[in-house]
Design a protein around this motif. Structure first.
Motif, PDB file in Angstrom:
ATOM      1  N   LEU A  57     111.700  29.845  54.902  1.00  0.00           N
ATOM      2  CA  LEU A  57     111.411  30.583  56.128  1.00  0.00           C
ATOM      3  C   LEU A  57     111.835  29.781  57.357  1.00  0.00           C
ATOM      4  O   LEU A  57     112.348  30.347  58.333  1.00  0.00           O
ATOM      5  N   MET A  77     104.512  29.178  47.443  1.00  0.00           N
ATOM      6  CA  MET A  77     104.788  30.554  47.851  1.00  0.00           C
ATOM      7  C   MET A  77     105.919  31.090  46.977  1.00  0.00           C
ATOM      8  O   MET A  77     107.034  30.574  47.026  1.00  0.00           O
ATOM      9  N   GLU A  81     106.891  36.718  47.764  1.00  0.00           N
ATOM     10  CA  GLU A  81     106.303  36.597  49.096  1.00  0.00           C
ATOM     11  C   GLU A  81     107.347  36.169  50.118  1.00  0.00           C
ATOM     12  O   GLU A  81     107.353  36.652  51.262  1.00  0.00           O
ATOM     13  N   VAL A  82     108.242  35.277  49.721  1.00  0.00           N
ATOM     14  CA  VAL A  82     109.322  34.875  50.625  1.00  0.00           C
ATOM     15  C   VAL A  82     110.173  36.088  50.987  1.00  0.00           C
ATOM     16  O   VAL A  82     110.526  36.297  52.153  1.00  0.00           O
ATOM     17  N   CYS A  83     110.493  36.897  49.990  1.00  0.00           N
ATOM     18  CA  CYS A  83     111.301  38.101  50.231  1.00  0.00           C
ATOM     19  C   CYS A  83     110.583  39.045  51.187  1.00  0.00           C
ATOM     20  O   CYS A  83     111.181  39.575  52.127  1.00  0.00           O
ATOM     21  N   ARG A  84     109.285  39.255  50.972  1.00  0.00           N
ATOM     22  CA  ARG A  84     108.515  40.135  51.855  1.00  0.00           C
ATOM     23  C   ARG A  84     108.544  39.636  53.291  1.00  0.00           C
ATOM     24  O   ARG A  84     108.729  40.409  54.237  1.00  0.00           O
ATOM     25  N   ARG A  85     108.364  38.327  53.463  1.00  0.00           N
ATOM     26  CA  ARG A  85     108.303  37.774  54.819  1.00  0.00           C
ATOM     27  C   ARG A  85     109.661  37.824  55.503  1.00  0.00           C
ATOM     28  O   ARG A  85     109.749  38.108  56.708  1.00  0.00           O
ATOM     29  N   LEU A  86     110.713  37.549  54.752  1.00  0.00           N
ATOM     30  CA  LEU A  86     112.051  37.643  55.337  1.00  0.00           C
ATOM     31  C   LEU A  86     112.341  39.077  55.759  1.00  0.00           C
ATOM     32  O   LEU A  86     112.819  39.325  56.872  1.00  0.00           O
ATOM     33  N   ARG A  87     112.040  40.021  54.871  1.00  0.00           N
ATOM     34  CA  ARG A  87     112.308  41.416  55.171  1.00  0.00           C
ATOM     35  C   ARG A  87     111.411  41.920  56.305  1.00  0.00           C
ATOM     36  O   ARG A  87     111.777  42.851  57.022  1.00  0.00           O
ATOM     37  N   GLY A  88     110.231  41.313  56.454  1.00  0.00           N
ATOM     38  CA  GLY A  88     109.364  41.697  57.560  1.00  0.00           C
ATOM     39  C   GLY A  88     109.926  41.274  58.897  1.00  0.00           C
ATOM     40  O   GLY A  88     109.581  41.844  59.943  1.00  0.00           O
ATOM     41  N   HIS A  89     110.790  40.270  58.889  1.00  0.00           N
ATOM     42  CA  HIS A  89     111.400  39.782  60.131  1.00  0.00           C
ATOM     43  C   HIS A  89     112.651  40.569  60.484  1.00  0.00           C
ATOM     44  O   HIS A  89     112.829  40.999  61.625  1.00  0.00           O
TER      45      HIS A  89
END
Length: 249
Positions: A57, A77, A81-89
């Protein structure tokens, strides 16, 4: 996998400004990371590396990647979860790596928005080809005509889609799948056909298509449990029906 000549797998700054695509590799196995980044570096990509989720991240925030090669099993992590957070950005194509061949792991990766996955052990050359394929399809289409039907509008050049005027958050593959359906209304396609026409592959796990159809239905259908636009044609595959009439197939 054959080990390439030793290559540093920090950002290759000498390619900055050349227009090369930037790929972020996230894997906590030093050997795998060195092999993958080495092959991608020699293929002409700008390569960043992180060995855990927080590091990924941080790297992405500093230099937003054009694509992420992301290990599913990471310390602290996990890759989901990394994928979710990246896609959330912001939207970014993701190829998931998994050491397990279990179908549930692959489907989990696709469910959170991964565009592709590769199961370890894998051929580094195949991974480079997958990266090239995903990046090629993520580029805007040159002056392609916009599509509009059944309350859906899609601009291939800007890679933007909307339903009843509300913009849809689609992954790369979901966008391509919707564009293909809109260009071919009323025709039934098997999963093999969609794999070839949308993914550009002559082989692959057909559950990839099933998961992406399910995710796309969740975004374009009024009732995803009773889809009227993207209909299942039993024994064949799927058909886009812009009228919304329930099929008899």
């Amino acid at each position: 996998m054959q080990h390439p000549q030793s290559q540093p797998y920090e950002l290759t700054e000498d390619r900055a400004g050349t227009g090369a695509a930037r790929v972020l590799v996230v894997d906590d196995d030093p050997t795998v990371a060195e092999i993958v980044t080495g092959y991608l570096d020699r293929a002409g990509y700008l390569v960043d590396h992180a060995d855990d989720g927080p590091g990924a991240l941080t790297r992405a925030a500093a230099h937003w990647p054009d694509l992420v090669v992301l290990d599913l099993m990471l310390p602290g992590m996990d890759g989901l979860e990394v994928c979710r957070r990246l896609r959330g950005h912001a939207p970014v194509p993701v190829i998931m790596l998994t050491a397990r061949g279990d179908e549930d792991d692959r489907i989990l990766g696709l469910e959170v928005g991964a565009d592709d996955y590769v199961t370890k052990p894998f051929s580094p050359r195949e991974l480079v080809l997958r990266v090239e394929s995903v990046l090629r399809r993520s580029r805007p289409a040159p002056a392609a005509q916009s599509l509009s039907t059944a309350g859906l509008t899609l601009d291939p050049t800007a890679r933007r889609a909307a339903r009843d005027g509300v913009e849809l958050a689609l992954t790369l593959r979901e966008f391509d799948l919707l564009a293909f359906f809109l260009r071919n209304p009323g025709r039934a396609f098997g999963r093999e056909d969609l794999m070839r026409e949308v993914w550009g592959w002559d082989f692959g796990d057909l559950s990839t298509v099933t998961v992406h159809v399910r995710r796309l239905r969740a975004k374009v259908e009024e009732d995803p449990a009773r889809p009227r636009l993207i209909q299942t044609v039993w024994g064949v595959g799927y058909r886009f029906e812009p009228s919304g009439r329930e099929g008899v197939a």
